[in-house]
Enzyme design. Structure first.
Site, PDB file in Angstrom:
ATOM      1  N   GLU A 113       0.845  -1.201   0.000  1.00  0.00           N
ATOM      2  CA  GLU A 113       0.000   0.000   0.000  1.00  0.00           C
ATOM      3  C   GLU A 113       0.878   1.248   0.000  1.00  0.00           C
ATOM      4  O   GLU A 113       2.019   1.199   0.462  1.00  0.00           O
ATOM      5  CB  GLU A 113      -0.883   0.020   1.273  1.00  0.00           C
ATOM      6  CG  GLU A 113      -1.812  -1.168   1.338  1.00  0.00           C
ATOM      7  CD  GLU A 113      -2.592  -1.256   2.649  1.00  0.00           C
ATOM      8  OE1 GLU A 113      -2.726  -0.240   3.357  1.00  0.00           O
ATOM      9  OE2 GLU A 113      -3.047  -2.371   2.959  1.00  0.00           O
ATOM     10  N   LYS A 115       2.138   4.672   1.493  1.00  0.00           N
ATOM     11  CA  LYS A 115       2.170   5.235   2.848  1.00  0.00           C
ATOM     12  C   LYS A 115       1.821   6.719   2.718  1.00  0.00           C
ATOM     13  O   LYS A 115       2.647   7.538   2.324  1.00  0.00           O
ATOM     14  CB  LYS A 115       3.538   5.038   3.490  1.00  0.00           C
ATOM     15  CG  LYS A 115       3.592   5.505   4.914  1.00  0.00           C
ATOM     16  CD  LYS A 115       4.859   5.047   5.612  1.00  0.00           C
ATOM     17  CE  LYS A 115       4.821   5.438   7.067  1.00  0.00           C
ATOM     18  NZ  LYS A 115       4.805   6.890   7.295  1.00  0.00           N
TER      19      LYS A 115
HETATM   20  P1  NAD Z   1       5.039   6.832  10.652  1.00  0.00           P
HETATM   21  O1  NAD Z   1       4.341   8.023  10.102  1.00  0.00           O
HETATM   22  O2  NAD Z   1       6.432   6.626  10.219  1.00  0.00           O
HETATM   23  O3  NAD Z   1       4.218   5.501  10.294  1.00  0.00           O
HETATM   24  C1  NAD Z   1       3.013   5.089  10.933  1.00  0.00           C
HETATM   25  C2  NAD Z   1       1.816   5.788  10.391  1.00  0.00           C
HETATM   26  O4  NAD Z   1       1.728   5.639   8.981  1.00  0.00           O
HETATM   27  C3  NAD Z   1       0.494   5.197  10.857  1.00  0.00           C
HETATM   28  O5  NAD Z   1       0.160   5.591  12.150  1.00  0.00           O
HETATM   29  C4  NAD Z   1      -0.451   5.755   9.829  1.00  0.00           C
HETATM   30  O6  NAD Z   1      -0.910   7.002  10.300  1.00  0.00           O
HETATM   31  C5  NAD Z   1       0.422   6.010   8.620  1.00  0.00           C
HETATM   32  N1  NAD Z   1       0.014   5.330   7.382  1.00  0.00           N
HETATM   33  C6  NAD Z   1      -0.054   5.937   6.163  1.00  0.00           C
HETATM   34  N2  NAD Z   1      -0.456   5.085   5.230  1.00  0.00           N
HETATM   35  C7  NAD Z   1      -0.687   3.899   5.833  1.00  0.00           C
HETATM   36  C8  NAD Z   1      -1.151   2.636   5.373  1.00  0.00           C
HETATM   37  N3  NAD Z   1      -1.422   2.402   4.090  1.00  0.00           N
HETATM   38  N4  NAD Z   1      -1.273   1.636   6.277  1.00  0.00           N
HETATM   39  C9  NAD Z   1      -0.973   1.836   7.585  1.00  0.00           C
HETATM   40  N5  NAD Z   1      -0.532   3.019   8.090  1.00  0.00           N
HETATM   41  C10 NAD Z   1      -0.376   4.044   7.216  1.00  0.00           C
HETATM   42  O7  NAD Z   1       5.009   6.777  12.161  1.00  0.00           O
HETATM   43  P2  NAD Z   1       4.553   7.849  13.209  1.00  0.00           P
HETATM   44  O8  NAD Z   1       4.736   7.169  14.501  1.00  0.00           O
HETATM   45  O9  NAD Z   1       3.250   8.438  12.868  1.00  0.00           O
HETATM   46  O10 NAD Z   1       5.610   8.988  13.034  1.00  0.00           O
HETATM   47  C11 NAD Z   1       6.976   8.784  13.050  1.00  0.00           C
HETATM   48  C12 NAD Z   1       7.553   9.590  11.925  1.00  0.00           C
HETATM   49  O11 NAD Z   1       7.122  10.938  12.079  1.00  0.00           O
HETATM   50  C13 NAD Z   1       9.042   9.609  11.968  1.00  0.00           C
HETATM   51  O12 NAD Z   1       9.583   8.547  11.240  1.00  0.00           O
HETATM   52  C14 NAD Z   1       9.362  10.956  11.385  1.00  0.00           C
HETATM   53  O13 NAD Z   1       9.509  10.814   9.994  1.00  0.00           O
HETATM   54  C15 NAD Z   1       8.153  11.779  11.710  1.00  0.00           C
HETATM   55  N6  NAD Z   1       8.484  12.702  12.805  1.00  0.00           N
HETATM   56  C16 NAD Z   1       9.127  13.827  12.476  1.00  0.00           C
HETATM   57  C17 NAD Z   1       9.494  14.724  13.454  1.00  0.00           C
HETATM   58  C18 NAD Z   1      10.191  16.000  13.046  1.00  0.00           C
HETATM   59  O14 NAD Z   1      10.592  16.751  13.922  1.00  0.00           O
HETATM   60  N7  NAD Z   1      10.343  16.270  11.770  1.00  0.00           N
HETATM   61  C19 NAD Z   1       9.220  14.457  14.810  1.00  0.00           C
HETATM   62  C20 NAD Z   1       8.557  13.280  15.127  1.00  0.00           C
HETATM   63  C21 NAD Z   1       8.197  12.396  14.113  1.00  0.00           C
END
Ligand code: NAD
Length: 327
Positions: A113, A115
């Site tokens: 899928e 993301k």
């Molecule tokens: P993530 O965004 O890396 O991945 C998990 C999320 O992906 C799920 O919760 C869901 O919302 C999403 N998603 C999108 N399409 C999907 C699909 N088809 N199936 C399942 N899920 C899907 O993880 P996270 O915990 O939300 O965030 C972590 C990421 O956020 C980090 O890797 C970083 O890139 C970013 N972040 C950035 C900062 C910054 O200061 N720039 C700070 C914290 C986090």
């Protein structure tokens, strides 16, 4: 390294990541690009692997998301809303696939899928009617944003069947809405938003639903809770079912039967990424049979039956503007 030095290294890494997480999740105002956060996070993962005795429950590697904003009712997620483990190379991804196949003693199919780069939401329907919507929050507790979600056209207020169901998915701001919003912000002398994801998060967590309505958000739904209630046994079937109920489901998913097909999917969408009308930051690979999900379960933070392959940083996104949340 002395114990004191090691402790100091842990403290510094965690404190830096916590600060960035707060800016990103709670303030919708990141001060560094995602790949900078990801690199620091990987440093902490490595250090914790080398010193597992130093892992603490509130380490960023053990927690989902951020704090809950005040001003919204809190919603308990009966089944936690998790994050996803991530890999940054096809070799690591192949290791994940081999390990999972070995764990379940068979070569399984994987649903590939896109993301979507937005924020996770949960939608609850009773007798087919939309009754409650929430953010992921810290995974256990989210914010009640039902009124705001009702303003989004892609979210059906009534389904085609009178089912009791909870689904989860991603709320995002299409690229065109993001450009339009930043233009408007600029015209009004307001600061521009760093990226569509932050604009979507801020737009959804408005106390005034009229502002959310103006922001032209959309959704893709990808997760069906309790699929067994509907006799559904694979993720790809669940997506089809949710579409038939009236949810907007991303059409670009594909069942891959082996690693070559997964690689081909990644290459295809890495190429198409720029031309899609919404942002993606990678590909999600999920074991297609739900019985595998049950068998391997989750860690405290991520499912063991899925993984995100993150694309290398998009050049445009490596410049993150220092933004001020002005609305
Ligand atoms: P993530 O965004 O890396 O991945 C998990 C999320 O992906 C799920 O919760 C869901 O919302 C999403 N998603 C999108 N399409 C999907 C699909 N088809 N199936 C399942 N899920 C899907 O993880 P996270 O915990 O939300 O965030 C972590 C990421 O956020 C980090 O890797 C970083 O890139 C970013 N972040 C950035 C900062 C910054 O200061 N720039 C700070 C914290 C986090």
């Amino acid at each position: 390294m002395t114990n004191k030095k090691l402790q100091q290294q842990f403290d510094e890494l965690r404190s830096q990541l916590n600060t960035w997480s707060r800016e990103y999740y709670s303030l919708d105002k990141p001060s560094v690009p995602d790949d900078v956060y990801d690199q620091k996070y990987q440093e902490l993962v490595k250090l914790e692997k080398a010193h597992p005795e130093m892992i603490i429950p509130d380490s960023p590697t053990q927690r989902v998301g951020g704090q809950i904003l005040t001003g919204f009712e809190k919603i308990d997620h009966e089944i936690p809303m998790l994050s996803l483990g991530d890999v940054f190379s096809k070799e690591e991804l192949a290791d994940f696939v081999v390990n999972l196949d070995q764990t379940v003693h068979q070569q399984i199919d994987y649903n590939c899928e896109l993301k979507i780069d937005g924020l996770a939401i949960s939608l609850v329907y009773r007798s087919g009617k939309f009754v409650q919507g929430s953010t992921r929050g810290n995974g256990q507790i989210g914010e009640d944003i039902t009124q705001n979600l009702k303003t989004i056209n892609a979210i059906p207020l009534e389904l085609s069947e009178p089912v009791d169901v909870e689904v989860r998915g991603e709320c995002y701001m299409p690229k065109a809405s993001f450009v339009e919003l930043n233009q408007r912000q600029e015209e009004q002398g307001k600061q521009i938003f760093a990226n569509a994801r932050n604009a979507a998060a801020g737009s959804l967590r408005q106390l005034d639903s009229r502002i959310t309505a103006e922001r032209k958000l959309s959704t893709f739904i990808y997760y069906l809770m309790e699929p067994e209630k509907f006799g559904i046994i694979t993720q790809s079937e669940a997506l089809d079912k949710m579409r038939s109920w009236g949810f907007k489901v991303n059409p670009d998913y594909r069942v891959a039967h082996n690693m070559d097909e997964i690689r081909a999917y990644i290459d295809e969408y890495q190429q198409k990424r720029a031309s899609l009308p919404y942002d993606i930051d990678g590909i999600v690979i999920k074991a297609n049979p739900f019985k595998v999900h049950e068998e391997v379960g989750n860690t405290v933070k991520v499912p063991r039956w899925a993984i995100a392959y993150k694309f290398p940083p998009d050049e445009q996104e490596t410049v993150v503007h220092q933004i001020e949340w002005t609305v």
